[in-house]
Scaffold this motif. Sequence first.
Motif, PDB file in Angstrom:
ATOM      1  N   HIS A  35      39.513 -39.879  28.962  1.00  0.00           N
ATOM      2  CA  HIS A  35      38.268 -40.348  28.342  1.00  0.00           C
ATOM      3  C   HIS A  35      37.177 -40.321  29.406  1.00  0.00           C
ATOM      4  N   VAL A  36      36.044 -39.710  29.075  1.00  0.00           N
ATOM      5  CA  VAL A  36      34.962 -39.526  30.039  1.00  0.00           C
ATOM      6  C   VAL A  36      33.756 -40.366  29.640  1.00  0.00           C
ATOM      7  N   VAL A  37      33.245 -41.122  30.604  1.00  0.00           N
ATOM      8  CA  VAL A  37      31.986 -41.852  30.453  1.00  0.00           C
ATOM      9  C   VAL A  37      30.950 -41.167  31.339  1.00  0.00           C
ATOM     10  N   ASP A  38      29.829 -40.784  30.747  1.00  0.00           N
ATOM     11  CA  ASP A  38      28.773 -40.099  31.498  1.00  0.00           C
ATOM     12  C   ASP A  38      27.675 -41.103  31.863  1.00  0.00           C
ATOM     13  N   PRO A  39      27.631 -41.609  33.106  1.00  0.00           N
ATOM     14  CA  PRO A  39      26.627 -42.603  33.510  1.00  0.00           C
ATOM     15  C   PRO A  39      25.191 -42.100  33.413  1.00  0.00           C
ATOM     16  N   SER A  40      24.996 -40.796  33.519  1.00  0.00           N
ATOM     17  CA  SER A  40      23.624 -40.269  33.471  1.00  0.00           C
ATOM     18  C   SER A  40      22.978 -40.518  32.114  1.00  0.00           C
ATOM     19  N   LEU A  41      23.764 -40.531  31.054  1.00  0.00           N
ATOM     20  CA  LEU A  41      23.229 -40.807  29.730  1.00  0.00           C
ATOM     21  C   LEU A  41      22.784 -42.259  29.615  1.00  0.00           C
ATOM     22  N   LEU A  42      23.501 -43.140  30.292  1.00  0.00           N
ATOM     23  CA  LEU A  42      23.139 -44.561  30.257  1.00  0.00           C
ATOM     24  C   LEU A  42      21.833 -44.799  31.006  1.00  0.00           C
ATOM     25  N   LYS A  43      21.665 -44.133  32.138  1.00  0.00           N
ATOM     26  CA  LYS A  43      20.445 -44.296  32.919  1.00  0.00           C
ATOM     27  C   LYS A  43      19.223 -43.823  32.132  1.00  0.00           C
ATOM     28  N   ALA A  44      19.410 -42.725  31.409  1.00  0.00           N
ATOM     29  CA  ALA A  44      18.294 -42.189  30.623  1.00  0.00           C
ATOM     30  C   ALA A  44      17.905 -43.145  29.503  1.00  0.00           C
ATOM     31  N   GLY A  45      18.899 -43.837  28.951  1.00  0.00           N
ATOM     32  CA  GLY A  45      18.616 -44.729  27.838  1.00  0.00           C
ATOM     33  C   GLY A  45      18.096 -46.091  28.243  1.00  0.00           C
ATOM     34  N   SER A  46      18.451 -46.545  29.446  1.00  0.00           N
ATOM     35  CA  SER A  46      18.069 -47.900  29.866  1.00  0.00           C
ATOM     36  C   SER A  46      16.778 -47.927  30.677  1.00  0.00           C
ATOM     37  N   GLY A  47      16.226 -46.748  30.962  1.00  0.00           N
ATOM     38  CA  GLY A  47      14.966 -46.690  31.704  1.00  0.00           C
ATOM     39  C   GLY A  47      15.125 -47.260  33.104  1.00  0.00           C
ATOM     40  N   ARG A  48      14.265 -48.207  33.465  1.00  0.00           N
ATOM     41  CA  ARG A  48      14.300 -48.766  34.820  1.00  0.00           C
ATOM     42  C   ARG A  48      14.983 -50.132  34.872  1.00  0.00           C
ATOM     43  N   ASN A  49      15.860 -50.392  33.958  1.00  0.00           N
ATOM     44  CA  ASN A  49      16.562 -51.670  33.911  1.00  0.00           C
ATOM     45  C   ASN A  49      18.017 -51.468  34.352  1.00  0.00           C
ATOM     46  N   PRO A  50      18.283 -51.513  35.664  1.00  0.00           N
ATOM     47  CA  PRO A  50      19.639 -51.257  36.160  1.00  0.00           C
ATOM     48  C   PRO A  50      20.646 -52.297  35.707  1.00  0.00           C
ATOM     49  N   VAL A  51      20.202 -53.544  35.486  1.00  0.00           N
ATOM     50  CA  VAL A  51      21.117 -54.593  35.042  1.00  0.00           C
ATOM     51  C   VAL A  51      21.651 -54.275  33.649  1.00  0.00           C
ATOM     52  N   ALA A  52      20.737 -53.856  32.773  1.00  0.00           N
ATOM     53  CA  ALA A  52      21.145 -53.492  31.411  1.00  0.00           C
ATOM     54  C   ALA A  52      22.077 -52.294  31.436  1.00  0.00           C
ATOM     55  N   ALA A  53      21.778 -51.319  32.299  1.00  0.00           N
ATOM     56  CA  ALA A  53      22.618 -50.130  32.399  1.00  0.00           C
ATOM     57  C   ALA A  53      24.025 -50.493  32.857  1.00  0.00           C
ATOM     58  N   LYS A  54      24.120 -51.419  33.814  1.00  0.00           N
ATOM     59  CA  LYS A  54      25.427 -51.827  34.319  1.00  0.00           C
ATOM     60  C   LYS A  54      26.236 -52.534  33.246  1.00  0.00           C
ATOM     61  N   ARG A  55      25.563 -53.357  32.450  1.00  0.00           N
ATOM     62  CA  ARG A  55      26.257 -54.064  31.375  1.00  0.00           C
ATOM     63  C   ARG A  55      26.797 -53.082  30.334  1.00  0.00           C
TER      64      ARG A  55
END
Length: 301
Positions: A35-55
């Motif tokens: 199973h693959v999780v692509d972190p780059s997609l999360l960064k694009a969706g969360s904008g500049r909110n790293p805390v939200a991206a980590k959650r």
Amino acid sequence: MRILCAVDGSEQAQWGVQALEAFAEREPKEVTLLHVVDPSLLKAGSGRNPVAAKRVLTAMEKAGALLLRDAERAARVALGQAATSPHTRLQTILAHGPFAKTIAKYATRTKADLILMGCRGLSDIRGFLLGSTSRQVAAITPCPLLVLKQSLTKLRRVTLAVDDSSPSRRAARFLRSRLLPNTAEVTILTATESPVTDLAARYLSESQLAALTRPAMERAADLLDKLHDEFLKAGYAVTTVVRMDHVIDTIVKQVEADRSDLLVIGARDLTKSERLHLGSVSETLLRHAPCSVLIVRGVRG
């Protein structure tokens, strides 16, 4: 045989796990569920909110772990494994990275002989513009790739499309020695383009046209005779078909007529520049074939 099965929770990915039942007779040595999780997609969706991206990433990792647990259970059922005496080693991997590249990377890392993955069935326009994950994997995979277009738990009718090339011969060998159950029926098909244009054919007599096309048809028949004998010696029910017509159209029509469960084709390794261009026979058939497609690449011998 070592199998890598990509899972993402979709119905199409479940087809990959279910397909293990079709190979249970061969008792694969190892099955890896990835199973693959692509972190780059999360960064694009969360904008500049790293805390939200980590959650979100943490939540997706937990969901992925649960998904892999369920997939492992389903795989054991598909393989017919008893908990006390399993014949196939099962492992699960939760990985991070771009989907296609990560699947190809772990295929190399696990020394996979075959990749299983479902196809979401993108339209031609969307697939051309974006490229489905299965098409991306097909372009870079280091080993044979089976793309499931429907649930496939039995291999009853298989069409092997060949030409006079080493990739086709390797595909035939891989299918015969590594994949087919004893009960499968095989159609070996070759389609050769006419050496005479439609315009020129209008001005030729039947005998003249036959004289020009006969050598190509005879070469094709000789090729199929050899493959026919090899499959027959291995104990398979096999028929051969030779056509002089457009290659893609002929293969698709034959698969439809036979109601094949699987289309098998050989493909040569591509250079980096070739991977940037669309239109190879294997990729075109991957889009247009009405059944699941096995693209055989990277097999030695």
